[in-house]
Design a protein around this motif. Structure first.
Motif, PDB file in Angstrom:
ATOM      1  N   ARG A   1     -34.950  44.205 -49.092  1.00  0.00           N
ATOM      2  CA  ARG A   1     -36.176  45.013 -49.102  1.00  0.00           C
ATOM      3  C   ARG A   1     -36.034  46.218 -48.175  1.00  0.00           C
ATOM      4  O   ARG A   1     -36.405  47.337 -48.530  1.00  0.00           O
ATOM      5  CB  ARG A   1     -37.364  44.154 -48.672  1.00  0.00           C
ATOM      6  N   TYR A   2     -35.491  45.974 -46.990  1.00  0.00           N
ATOM      7  CA  TYR A   2     -35.322  47.054 -46.018  1.00  0.00           C
ATOM      8  C   TYR A   2     -34.351  48.114 -46.550  1.00  0.00           C
ATOM      9  O   TYR A   2     -34.613  49.314 -46.443  1.00  0.00           O
ATOM     10  CB  TYR A   2     -34.809  46.492 -44.697  1.00  0.00           C
ATOM     11  N   ASN A   3     -33.251  47.666 -47.148  1.00  0.00           N
ATOM     12  CA  ASN A   3     -32.295  48.610 -47.729  1.00  0.00           C
ATOM     13  C   ASN A   3     -32.921  49.393 -48.881  1.00  0.00           C
ATOM     14  O   ASN A   3     -32.651  50.592 -49.055  1.00  0.00           O
ATOM     15  CB  ASN A   3     -31.055  47.871 -48.215  1.00  0.00           C
ATOM     16  N   ALA A   4     -33.779  48.706 -49.654  1.00  0.00           N
ATOM     17  CA  ALA A   4     -34.465  49.382 -50.751  1.00  0.00           C
ATOM     18  C   ALA A   4     -35.409  50.451 -50.209  1.00  0.00           C
ATOM     19  O   ALA A   4     -35.555  51.530 -50.802  1.00  0.00           O
ATOM     20  CB  ALA A   4     -35.243  48.367 -51.596  1.00  0.00           C
ATOM     21  N   TYR A   5     -36.036  50.159 -49.071  1.00  0.00           N
ATOM     22  CA  TYR A   5     -36.924  51.167 -48.483  1.00  0.00           C
ATOM     23  C   TYR A   5     -36.124  52.377 -47.998  1.00  0.00           C
ATOM     24  O   TYR A   5     -36.580  53.521 -48.138  1.00  0.00           O
ATOM     25  CB  TYR A   5     -37.743  50.622 -47.309  1.00  0.00           C
ATOM     26  N   GLN A   6     -34.948  52.128 -47.432  1.00  0.00           N
ATOM     27  CA  GLN A   6     -34.112  53.252 -46.987  1.00  0.00           C
ATOM     28  C   GLN A   6     -33.777  54.156 -48.174  1.00  0.00           C
ATOM     29  O   GLN A   6     -33.792  55.393 -48.051  1.00  0.00           O
ATOM     30  CB  GLN A   6     -32.830  52.745 -46.325  1.00  0.00           C
ATOM     31  N   ASN A   7     -33.492  53.547 -49.317  1.00  0.00           N
ATOM     32  CA  ASN A   7     -33.219  54.325 -50.521  1.00  0.00           C
ATOM     33  C   ASN A   7     -34.463  55.101 -50.956  1.00  0.00           C
ATOM     34  O   ASN A   7     -34.365  56.268 -51.374  1.00  0.00           O
ATOM     35  CB  ASN A   7     -32.754  53.418 -51.660  1.00  0.00           C
TER      36      ASN A   7
ATOM     37  N   VAL B   1     -47.425  50.766 -53.926  1.00  0.00           N
ATOM     38  CA  VAL B   1     -46.462  50.264 -52.956  1.00  0.00           C
ATOM     39  C   VAL B   1     -46.973  48.912 -52.488  1.00  0.00           C
ATOM     40  O   VAL B   1     -48.079  48.794 -51.971  1.00  0.00           O
ATOM     41  CB  VAL B   1     -46.333  51.221 -51.757  1.00  0.00           C
ATOM     42  N   VAL B   2     -46.182  47.887 -52.682  1.00  0.00           N
ATOM     43  CA  VAL B   2     -46.608  46.531 -52.361  1.00  0.00           C
ATOM     44  C   VAL B   2     -46.363  46.242 -50.884  1.00  0.00           C
ATOM     45  O   VAL B   2     -45.298  46.531 -50.350  1.00  0.00           O
ATOM     46  CB  VAL B   2     -45.863  45.498 -53.222  1.00  0.00           C
ATOM     47  N   SER B   3     -47.370  45.670 -50.227  1.00  0.00           N
ATOM     48  CA  SER B   3     -47.277  45.375 -48.806  1.00  0.00           C
ATOM     49  C   SER B   3     -46.909  43.922 -48.559  1.00  0.00           C
ATOM     50  O   SER B   3     -47.011  43.078 -49.449  1.00  0.00           O
ATOM     51  CB  SER B   3     -48.623  45.659 -48.132  1.00  0.00           C
ATOM     52  N   LEU B   4     -46.498  43.657 -47.330  1.00  0.00           N
ATOM     53  CA  LEU B   4     -46.259  42.271 -46.936  1.00  0.00           C
ATOM     54  C   LEU B   4     -47.566  41.508 -46.934  1.00  0.00           C
ATOM     55  O   LEU B   4     -48.632  42.044 -46.626  1.00  0.00           O
ATOM     56  CB  LEU B   4     -45.635  42.215 -45.548  1.00  0.00           C
ATOM     57  N   LEU B   5     -47.485  40.238 -47.263  1.00  0.00           N
ATOM     58  CA  LEU B   5     -48.659  39.378 -47.332  1.00  0.00           C
ATOM     59  C   LEU B   5     -48.950  38.775 -45.969  1.00  0.00           C
ATOM     60  O   LEU B   5     -48.098  38.150 -45.353  1.00  0.00           O
ATOM     61  CB  LEU B   5     -48.405  38.261 -48.344  1.00  0.00           C
ATOM     62  N   ALA B   6     -50.165  38.974 -45.496  1.00  0.00           N
ATOM     63  CA  ALA B   6     -50.535  38.455 -44.175  1.00  0.00           C
ATOM     64  C   ALA B   6     -51.070  37.038 -44.277  1.00  0.00           C
ATOM     65  O   ALA B   6     -51.751  36.682 -45.223  1.00  0.00           O
ATOM     66  CB  ALA B   6     -51.606  39.356 -43.560  1.00  0.00           C
TER      67      ALA B   6
ATOM     68  N   TYR C   1     -38.602  43.475 -54.290  1.00  0.00           N
ATOM     69  CA  TYR C   1     -38.167  42.676 -53.144  1.00  0.00           C
ATOM     70  C   TYR C   1     -39.345  42.264 -52.254  1.00  0.00           C
ATOM     71  O   TYR C   1     -39.327  41.185 -51.668  1.00  0.00           O
ATOM     72  CB  TYR C   1     -37.132  43.439 -52.319  1.00  0.00           C
ATOM     73  N   THR C   2     -40.363  43.112 -52.185  1.00  0.00           N
ATOM     74  CA  THR C   2     -41.542  42.754 -51.387  1.00  0.00           C
ATOM     75  C   THR C   2     -42.253  41.553 -51.988  1.00  0.00           C
ATOM     76  O   THR C   2     -42.658  40.631 -51.278  1.00  0.00           O
ATOM     77  CB  THR C   2     -42.517  43.945 -51.290  1.00  0.00           C
ATOM     78  N   LYS C   3     -42.394  41.545 -53.299  1.00  0.00           N
ATOM     79  CA  LYS C   3     -43.036  40.411 -53.976  1.00  0.00           C
ATOM     80  C   LYS C   3     -42.222  39.136 -53.794  1.00  0.00           C
ATOM     81  O   LYS C   3     -42.786  38.061 -53.560  1.00  0.00           O
ATOM     82  CB  LYS C   3     -43.219  40.734 -55.464  1.00  0.00           C
ATOM     83  N   GLU C   4     -40.898  39.251 -53.901  1.00  0.00           N
ATOM     84  CA  GLU C   4     -40.031  38.083 -53.706  1.00  0.00           C
ATOM     85  C   GLU C   4     -40.173  37.559 -52.277  1.00  0.00           C
ATOM     86  O   GLU C   4     -40.230  36.343 -52.051  1.00  0.00           O
ATOM     87  CB  GLU C   4     -38.571  38.465 -53.979  1.00  0.00           C
ATOM     88  N   TYR C   5     -40.215  38.477 -51.325  1.00  0.00           N
ATOM     89  CA  TYR C   5     -40.359  38.097 -49.916  1.00  0.00           C
ATOM     90  C   TYR C   5     -41.675  37.363 -49.680  1.00  0.00           C
ATOM     91  O   TYR C   5     -41.711  36.316 -49.022  1.00  0.00           O
ATOM     92  CB  TYR C   5     -40.291  39.344 -49.034  1.00  0.00           C
ATOM     93  N   ASN C   6     -42.757  37.889 -50.215  1.00  0.00           N
ATOM     94  CA  ASN C   6     -44.060  37.262 -50.017  1.00  0.00           C
ATOM     95  C   ASN C   6     -44.098  35.839 -50.568  1.00  0.00           C
ATOM     96  O   ASN C   6     -44.686  34.937 -49.966  1.00  0.00           O
ATOM     97  CB  ASN C   6     -45.167  38.109 -50.673  1.00  0.00           C
ATOM     98  N   GLU C   7     -43.461  35.639 -51.707  1.00  0.00           N
ATOM     99  CA  GLU C   7     -43.433  34.307 -52.308  1.00  0.00           C
ATOM    100  C   GLU C   7     -42.591  33.351 -51.462  1.00  0.00           C
ATOM    101  O   GLU C   7     -42.976  32.201 -51.226  1.00  0.00           O
ATOM    102  CB  GLU C   7     -42.870  34.385 -53.730  1.00  0.00           C
ATOM    103  N   LEU C   8     -41.454  33.825 -50.961  1.00  0.00           N
ATOM    104  CA  LEU C   8     -40.598  32.990 -50.122  1.00  0.00           C
ATOM    105  C   LEU C   8     -41.286  32.645 -48.799  1.00  0.00           C
ATOM    106  O   LEU C   8     -41.119  31.537 -48.279  1.00  0.00           O
ATOM    107  CB  LEU C   8     -39.272  33.711 -49.842  1.00  0.00           C
TER     108      LEU C   8
END
Length: 237
Positions: free
Chosen positions: A138-144, A6-11, A197-204
């Motif tokens: 990402r949030y919607n994917a987590y709900q799924n 499970v990929v986490s947000l990048l700090a 989506y987490t990886k995409e978010y971290n890059e953005l």
């Protein structure tokens, strides 16, 4: 079980404040983004305990299917132990979801701040809008993922209830195991989408900090270990 990391947000551990008085829009956005990361700490903390509980339950299940009906008392005892582990997993999942929900609520605070970015920061605004869109996905994917995992837990609970019934047929057992394995396949698919989506978010997020000129130092947040295949054997004595 998720089967994959499970990929986490990048700090971002450090950023250098500009010399102007008060906080700029980008600095306020930074604070909300990094607080969202910290609010996911509880989510990250549940990964290893969940993995251990899953492994313990799988081991009990393997022991159960190696027993014959002449050892029904032992089957019943182990089934109750396995059911208790499923309940513990459900509690960990609840904590995980609460953490994700809190992080999303914090993240949403950046939306009105995006419009406060300077006119010359058009590129940063564009990236910030993409960041919001990706976090929503990402949030919607987590709900799924949550719903798929909860469904799998419900099926596991039913399985251990069935195993405590002496009149359980082989056909009934095999059908329930098939449903469980199909359910965990859905968990795998949902997990992969969440990670994407987490990886995409971290890059953005990195691109946004660069676009607004924030000098940051990154630290990868902890990720869960790969999980073993949880598919249950359909064989039973």
């Amino acid at each position: 079980m998720r089967f994959t990391k499970v990929v986490s947000l990048l700090a971002a551990t450090i950023f250098i404040l500009s010399a102007c008085s008060g906080q700029s829009a980008q600095e306020k956005i930074y604070e909300h983004l990094e607080k969202a990361v910290s609010l996911e700490d509880e989510f990250r903390k549940q990964q290893e305990p969940l993995k251990k509980l899953e492994e313990q339950e799988q081991e009990l299940y393997n022991q159960i299917i190696d027993l014959s009906m002449d050892e029904f008392d032992q089957i019943k005892k182990l089934s109750k132990e396995a059911a208790a582990l499923v309940e513990e997993r459900e509690e960990k999942l609840k904590l995980e979801k609460e953490s994700i929900d809190a992080a999303k609520e914090e993240f949403d605070k950046i939306k009105p701040l995006i419009e406060d970015l300077d006119e010359e920061q058009a590129e940063a605004k564009k990236i910030a809008d993409q960041l919001v869109d990706t976090m929503n996905k990402r949030y919607n994917a987590y709900q799924n993922l949550y719903e798929a995992y909860q469904k799998a837990l419900d099926l596991d609970k039913k399985l251990y209830e069935m195993l405590q019934q002496k009149d359980l047929t082989q056909e009934e057992l095999q059908q329930q195991v098939k449903s469980i394995n199909e359910s965990y396949s859905a968990v795998i698919e949902a997990n992969e989408q969440f990670n994407t989506y987490t990886k995409e978010y971290n890059e953005l997020k990195k691109q946004f900090y660069e676009a607004v000129g924030l000098d940051v130092t990154y630290e990868d947040s902890a990720e869960s270990e790969s999980k073993d295949n949880k598919n249950k054997s359909e064989e039973a004595e």
